[in-house]
Design a protein around this motif. Structure first.
Motif, short mmCIF file in Angstrom:
data_model
loop_
_atom_site.label_atom_id
_atom_site.label_comp_id
_atom_site.label_asym_id
_atom_site.label_seq_id
_atom_site.Cartn_x
_atom_site.Cartn_y
_atom_site.Cartn_z
N CYS A 117 -6.78 -7.54 -5.38
CA CYS A 117 -6.15 -8.76 -5.61
C CYS A 117 -6.39 -9.76 -4.44
CB CYS A 117 -4.63 -8.72 -6.03
SG CYS A 117 -3.52 -8.01 -4.49
N ALA A 137 -1.86 -8.28 -1.26
CA ALA A 137 -0.84 -8.25 -2.20
C ALA A 137 0.41 -8.88 -2.15
CB ALA A 137 -0.25 -6.62 -1.67
N THR A 148 4.10 -13.14 -3.99
CA THR A 148 3.36 -12.14 -4.98
C THR A 148 3.42 -10.64 -4.68
OG1 THR A 148 1.82 -14.18 -5.30
CG2 THR A 148 1.39 -11.96 -5.98
N THR A 168 2.13 -7.23 -6.09
CA THR A 168 1.22 -6.51 -6.65
C THR A 168 1.66 -4.76 -7.22
OG1 THR A 168 -0.60 -7.91 -5.82
CG2 THR A 168 -1.49 -5.77 -6.97
N GLY A 198 0.74 -1.60 -8.80
CA GLY A 198 -0.55 -0.49 -9.28
C GLY A 198 0.11 0.56 -10.20
N LYS A 215 1.62 -9.30 -10.05
CA LYS A 215 0.36 -8.80 -10.57
C LYS A 215 0.26 -7.45 -10.97
CE LYS A 215 -2.27 -12.04 -8.03
NZ LYS A 215 -3.53 -12.38 -6.98
N TRP A 216 0.04 -6.95 -12.03
CA TRP A 216 -0.10 -5.73 -12.51
C TRP A 216 -1.65 -5.19 -12.41
CZ3 TRP A 216 4.49 -2.99 -13.78
CH2 TRP A 216 5.67 -3.75 -13.64
N GLN A 217 -1.79 -4.02 -11.78
CA GLN A 217 -3.42 -3.55 -11.81
C GLN A 217 -3.18 -2.13 -12.50
OE1 GLN A 217 -5.02 -4.22 -8.00
NE2 GLN A 217 -4.98 -6.47 -8.18
N GLN A 276 -6.06 1.25 -2.57
CA GLN A 276 -5.79 -0.36 -2.57
C GLN A 276 -4.30 -0.43 -1.66
OE1 GLN A 276 -8.43 -1.62 -3.42
NE2 GLN A 276 -7.47 -3.26 -4.69
N LYS A 301 -3.66 -4.18 -0.52
CA LYS A 301 -3.73 -4.86 -1.57
C LYS A 301 -2.73 -4.68 -2.68
CE LYS A 301 -8.48 -6.25 -0.23
NZ LYS A 301 -9.83 -6.18 -0.80
N ILE A 302 -2.02 -3.45 -2.71
CA ILE A 302 -1.00 -3.18 -3.62
C ILE A 302 0.14 -2.72 -2.75
CG2 ILE A 302 -0.11 -1.23 -5.04
CD1 ILE A 302 -3.22 -1.35 -6.39
N ASP A 303 1.16 -3.16 -3.34
CA ASP A 303 2.43 -2.96 -2.80
C ASP A 303 3.30 -1.95 -3.16
OD1 ASP A 303 2.27 -5.64 -1.13
OD2 ASP A 303 2.66 -6.54 -3.14
#
Length: 446
Positions: A22, A25, A36, A38, A40, A79-81, A92, A97-99
């Motif tokens: 993203c 994160a 924001t 994120t 996963g 943000k959903w991944q 990630q 990049k992912i929390d």
């Protein structure tokens, strides 16, 4: 233990950020007025739905954040991944990049190890779904396969996702069967969907995977169960992990996530059919398969609590991953952090789930019906317009589709088993008992 040729591939998957990154994160816009987060998740790993697919569809996390935003003046974005396994989520997270992410017990340990190595430490803060015997993982073979037991896998090709909970089940099961997991089989490290295709094409002899792949393949007539992970009698679960820095910088966001997860868990437990239909709509999975795992008597039990027996099981997983050279060591006690859940969720943990009962879901019905015995289920199923009928394994308790189970007639009793080996083991111990087909079981129940 594991085939050496697959370890570099896993290491590469864990260390390289994916194209879905993203680009940051947790970022702050306009002087930190916008945060924001994120998340996963694994949409088709359906015992994570309370922290992923179902949670996203219900919008509970966004609502919790909106309420928080009204209090502190911050705008929160989510943000959903979506990923197929836990490995890319870890990649990630260690890249910042992912929390928050959800994954299985073995991937969680790799997440902890990689986070520490790459100076992006993570914490396990809650559980999604679990099975105390290990029934979430299954080894399946093609419907026409002549293989009858795990011992028959010696020298065969087996697909699995190395470092996953399903791979851990395979390793332990092979060891118990006296087969070297590294040399006794030809192990292929594949994504679940690739492995399923390989099984259908006949390029592998068996597939060891986690929920919901085994049930989906069985339901669609593309596989039959060879080994029930519950035979190990070792707990397996999926949980939620968070980047330590993010948790410290934004404790309120983590609180909101855990509160939302609890609300999604409440929804699933009180409205299991509606939840199954919702997850099916979001993922494309058959609702009947979702319900097999996530239903009122499903294979998975949903409870965010970090139960001691689950943490103890996690500690038992560490030596398996160390032997495979996938981790050096993991301090499980340091990785597990119960404080955020205690802070965010005031309600006590759910009571222990009772033993699974036979259950039928009739077409056109929004509720299901449970029975006290497999025989009563069969009586109700005969002649009915059935969407799905479920029955627990007579020994392990693992729920399975009644028409895919292996049935045993023992006098006037009818018992169901997930695997042929389980049924044969029972027959060997009970003189006069015999295996029967599903049609015969229906006839004998009348």
């Amino acid at each position: 233990m594991f085939s050496k040729r697959v370890v570099p591939l896993l290491a590469l998957a864990l260390t390289l950020p994916t194209a879905a990154g993203c680009g940051g994160a947790a970022d702050a816009d306009s002087g930190a007025e916008t945060v924001t987060v994120t998340v996963g998740y694994q949409s088709k790993t359906i015992n994570t739905v309370t922290a992923g697919t179902l949670l996203r569809s219900l919008g509970y996390f966004e609502r919790e954040l909106a309420a928080r935003g009204k209090q502190d003046g911050t705008t929160y974005k989510v943000k959903w991944q979506d990923y197929a396994t836990g490995a890319p989520i870890t990649a990630q997270m260690t890249a910042g990049k992912i929390d928050i992410g959800s994954m299985g017990d073995f991937p969680l340990l790799i997440n902890a190890a990689r986070g520490k190595e790459l100076k992006q430490p993570t914490k396990l803060v809650s559980v999604t779904g679990y099975n105390l015997r290990g029934g979430l993982n299954t080894v399946v073979v093609a419907p026409s396969s002549a293989l009858k037991s795990l011992s028959d896998l010696r020298g065969k090709k087996v697909s699995t996702s190395v470092g996953s909970a399903a791979d851990g089940t395979l390793v332990r099961a092979l060891q118990r069967a006296g087969i070297d997991p590294g040399q006794g089989i030809g192990k292929l490290n594949q994504q679940p969907s690739v492995g399923a295709s390989a099984l259908a094409a006949g390029s592998v002899d068996a597939l060891s995977q986690f929920v919901a792949w085994p049930g989906q393949l069985a339901f669609q007539g593309q596989a039959k169960a060879l080994y029930d992970g519950a035979e190990l009698n070792l707990p397996t679960f999926h949980g939620v992990t968070v980047r330590e820095k993010f948790a410290k910088d934004h404790p309120g966001v983590l609180d909101a996530f855990l509160a939302a997860q609890r609300r999604a868990t409440d929804y699933l437990r009180t409205k299991p059919v509606a939840a199954a239909e919702s997850v099916a709509k979001e993922t494309g999975l058959p609702a009947e398969v979702v319900y097999l795992y996530n239903g009122a008597n499903g294979i998975a039990t949903f409870d965010p609590a970090l139960r001691p027996e689950l943490i103890d099981a996690l500690k038992q997983d560490v030596p398996v991953l160390k032997a495979a050279k996938l981790v050096n060591d993991v301090d499980v006690d340091a990785f597990v952090d119960p404080a955020p859940l205690k802070r965010a969720v005031r309600a006590p943990e759910y009571p222990q789930a009772p033993a699974a009962k036979p259950e039928v879901w009739l077409k056109g019905q929004s509720t299901t019906r449970s029975f006290d015995s497999p025989k009563e289920l069969l009586k109700a199923v005969k002649g009915a317009d059935v969407r799905a009928a479920y029955v627990p394994d007579a020994v392990t308790g693992t729920l399975w589709f009644a028409d895919k189970a292996v049935w045993v007639a023992d006098g006037a009793d009818l018992r169901a088993f997930v695997t042929p080996a389980g049924a044969q083991a029972y027959v060997a111990r009970h003189p006069g008992a015999r295996t029967v087909g599903y049609a015969d079981a229906l006839r004998l129940a009348s």
